[in-house]
Design a protein around this motif. Sequence first.
Motif, short mmCIF file in Angstrom:
data_model
loop_
_atom_site.label_atom_id
_atom_site.label_comp_id
_atom_site.label_asym_id
_atom_site.label_seq_id
_atom_site.Cartn_x
_atom_site.Cartn_y
_atom_site.Cartn_z
N ASN A 144 3.00 2.76 -12.37
CA ASN A 144 1.54 2.63 -12.54
C ASN A 144 0.92 3.68 -12.77
OD1 ASN A 144 -0.62 0.63 -11.99
ND2 ASN A 144 -1.18 1.91 -10.06
N SER A 274 1.12 -7.83 -6.67
CA SER A 274 1.61 -7.26 -5.64
C SER A 274 2.37 -8.22 -4.81
CB SER A 274 0.34 -6.55 -4.85
OG SER A 274 -0.21 -5.44 -5.43
N ARG A 302 5.03 -5.87 -8.60
CA ARG A 302 4.80 -4.64 -7.93
C ARG A 302 5.39 -4.87 -6.47
NH1 ARG A 302 -0.79 -1.81 -8.60
NH2 ARG A 302 -1.35 -3.58 -7.52
#
Length: 425
Positions: A144, A274, A302
């Motif tokens: 990221n 996420s 993620r």
Amino acid sequence: MNNKIMITKDYFDILKFISLDPNISQKKLSKKLGFSIGKLNYSIKQLEKKKLIEILNFKDTNTIKSFSYRITKSGKSAKDEFALEFVNENIEDLKKIITEQNKKKISIKGENIKGIGHNSSFFEETIQENVKRTKPLFKTIATNIKRRTVIVDDILSTHENLPIPSWIELSIIDVCNRSCSFCPKSDHKIAPDTYQKMHMNLINKLTEELKEIDYKGSVVLCGYGEPLLHKEINLICKKLSEVAFVEVVTNGDPLSPKKINELYVNNVNKLLVSMYDGKHQISKFKKMAKEANVPDDFIILRDRWYDAKSDFGLKLTNRTGTINIGNQEKVGKYKKCFYPSYQFLIDWNGDIFLCPQDWHRRVTMGNMMQENIFKIWTNKIMTKYRKNLINGKRIDSPCTSCNADGTILGKKHAKEWERIYSTGE
């Protein structure tokens, strides 16, 4: 005499799921609600105390204890009353949308399409993808930080000979469907769900003022809530794409192949998901992406399903003193901070904050519905914070209680601001 029992959205959701499945396990119910087991237990006890539900013990052995629930007459009335009030609060917005769209038609690629965007449940039509995207998609970068570095530090843009931000975060709605222990949203005393949302007049104003300064950075939808809960998410992204690289950060719960495709055709450049539940979510979201027929590099998955021993897969910070879970750095370890040199966060009502670390939301830099965004970026209060933090002085609240390393990004911006302040330009 008014005997109505008022309930919160959390209590309404519990009653709703119990009414659908009276024998639902607490584990399954907590997952559906995004609550911790502790929070769910407390809420159920409160509902029982208010006599809105009855708890029935139908199975009790040495190894397992299961419960069944019955919603009382008062519970049903409270649930129905909440639902009715929610509809009444939003019916005027719905009427305005329908009335406005009946007055005009949006012409796209030669087709007349009614509606405000194809995320609307009131219309069946679909807005087609723009042939020319404002910003190109780029291939997934391993981390990221590296991905953000390309956007933040690649080009230093200026307006009136002053550096302008390259990263803007928008908190478009103040509610989240999950309650994660490493997030201040898990504590309703610090960050309660207010259900407030950003309106299009603010999005339109932001877009026009970013055009004025020739903005070349990213606008990221994340902040203090789950952005996909905003019903106008597609329209917001479409508008912002006129001037910026648009990213959306989500916990993935509201996603479906249709929603993913909608975000893509409305010019979202990156969708960051996420994953908090486990590795099985990887195949789940990859399957969604395939069915949505979007490019492989459109979605970034993620992994966030780890426990406190592994810091939940995050670089944990204390969010200016609101969180102390996990392996935290000591306050005072980091002195300098470049956050206000290259970015800021805009809350649902237009309040501008230094950075996404500030969950107390007590010290605003200004409100963009009252002032021009560039004037706020260069005003006295922003200048004071920026100058102090560049010089390693965390002497102002909320920075005094922050343990984040704010020098990972924005080095070019900070260096240029330092030059400007030293020369008195």
